[in-house]
Enzyme design. Structure first.
Site, mmCIF file in Angstrom:
data_model
loop_
_atom_site.group_PDB
_atom_site.id
_atom_site.type_symbol
_atom_site.label_atom_id
_atom_site.label_comp_id
_atom_site.label_asym_id
_atom_site.label_seq_id
_atom_site.Cartn_x
_atom_site.Cartn_y
_atom_site.Cartn_z
ATOM 1 N N HIS A 96 0.826 -1.215 0.000
ATOM 2 C CA HIS A 96 0.000 0.000 0.000
ATOM 3 C C HIS A 96 0.855 1.258 0.000
ATOM 4 O O HIS A 96 2.028 1.245 0.376
ATOM 5 C CB HIS A 96 -0.912 0.025 1.235
ATOM 6 C CG HIS A 96 -0.164 0.173 2.541
ATOM 7 N ND1 HIS A 96 0.558 -0.853 3.096
ATOM 8 C CD2 HIS A 96 -0.011 1.237 3.367
ATOM 9 C CE1 HIS A 96 1.119 -0.442 4.217
ATOM 10 N NE2 HIS A 96 0.799 0.834 4.406
ATOM 11 N N ASP A 98 0.456 5.086 1.730
ATOM 12 C CA ASP A 98 -0.330 5.603 2.852
ATOM 13 C C ASP A 98 -1.370 6.639 2.416
ATOM 14 O O ASP A 98 -1.049 7.592 1.683
ATOM 15 C CB ASP A 98 0.587 6.254 3.905
ATOM 16 C CG ASP A 98 1.471 5.232 4.609
ATOM 17 O OD1 ASP A 98 1.056 4.068 4.735
ATOM 18 O OD2 ASP A 98 2.584 5.615 5.019
HETATM 19 C C1 SIN Z 1 5.802 -1.269 9.379
HETATM 20 O O1 SIN Z 1 5.280 -1.508 10.476
HETATM 21 O O2 SIN Z 1 6.888 -1.743 9.050
HETATM 22 C C2 SIN Z 1 5.113 -0.348 8.403
HETATM 23 C C3 SIN Z 1 3.787 0.094 8.900
HETATM 24 C C4 SIN Z 1 3.092 1.006 7.889
HETATM 25 O O3 SIN Z 1 2.438 0.511 6.992
HETATM 26 O O4 SIN Z 1 3.229 2.222 8.024
#
Ligand code: SIN
Length: 274
Positions: A96, A98
């Site tokens: 994804h 963000d």
């Molecule tokens: C992660 O915990 O490594 C990434 C988390 C996120 O999707 O921001």
């Protein structure tokens, strides 16, 4: 400052900087350039208080707070990303970008590792410029003028169930959001084109149903996340990942049952994609 590429396509580690101190304007310029060049940059062995984490990020832009996840009461700029040893769920365990369901998705995020499991818990990134550039010319032309509907329904569809067994909590009061985003985005700083769709938040191409859209969307997701278009980061306590959210997707791997992982995430405000 020394830059070591993680792979030939995305990601670089930066050595020789203590980010707890204000960066000189020359170093800041170099770090910004490294982010543009490598799409995600990593720092090791950093010791940051929450205030120092915030101050580091503010040098790159205005901080935005998560519209969907709970943040720290003491420092609302910081979103804790925590998996307790007894948890089963994590956030981000799908490819994804963000918050693309917002008019102005974040420019980037700075994730700081406070506690890491003894094994597992790595994160992957992929390069969305290269995803675009490695399409055929006909596919590029076809996608060039297309728009897609992005929505947060993947997160808000069943908040109670999603929060079950997971310490990173969705706010109970989040409403559903839809926005239209260009399928091919031009990065406002590099002026390079990139493929701007992602599995959880892109619902459908504008003017098409989800069923009509999914075969092509799924092809494009698979194309974007081929191993040779990704890097994988092994976290240590004190590591930082700073990703350019405009030109990457990422994937957190949930492969450390019974272990605790605690990260702090701060996000930088972005602009409307075009
Ligand atoms: C992660 O915990 O490594 C990434 C988390 C996120 O999707 O921001």
């Amino acid at each position: 400052m020394e830059i070591r590429k993680l792979t030939g396509t995305v990601g670089a580690e930066i050595f020789g900087i203590d980010v707890s101190k204000p960066l000189s304007s020359a170093v800041l310029t170099d770090v910004r350039q490294a982010l543009l060049d490598h799409c995600v940059i990593f720092f090791r062995d950093q010791q940051l208080s929450m205030q120092e984490h915030i101050a580091f990020v503010q040098q790159f832009g205005e901080i935005s707070t998560s519209p969907v996840y709970k943040t720290l009461e003491s420092h609302p700029q910081i979103m804790p990303v925590i998996k307790e040893a007894t948890d089963t769920g994590i956030i981000g365990d799908t490819w994804h970008t963000d918050e693309t369901y917002q008019e102005t998705p974040p420019l980037g995020s700075v994730l700081y590792a406070r506690q890491v499991p003894p094994f597992g818990g790595d994160t992957l990134w992929c390069n969305l410029y290269r995803a675009y550039e490695t399409l055929s010319d006909s596919m590029k032309t076809w996608l060039d003028d297309m728009w897609a509907i992005h929505t947060n329904e993947y997160l808000t569809g069943n908040i109670a169930a999603r929060n079950e067994g997971r310490s990173t909590k969705l706010l109970e009061t989040v409403g559903v959001n839809h926005v239209s985003q260009p399928v091919i985005r031009t990065h406002e700083e590099t002026q390079r084109k990139l493929l701007f769709i992602n599995r959880p938040f892109t619902h459908a191409f504008e003017g098409m149903t989800r069923e009509e859209s999914l075969p092509l969307l799924n092809y494009l997701y698979d194309h974007s996340t081929k191993p040779e278009n990704t890097c994988r980061f092994r976290w240590q306590k004190g590591s930082i990942a700073f990703w350019d959210n405009r030109c990457t997707m990422h994937y957190a791997i949930n492969d450390y049952p019974g272990q605790r992982r605690e990260m702090h995430r701060i996000t930088i405000k972005g602009v409307k994609p075009r």
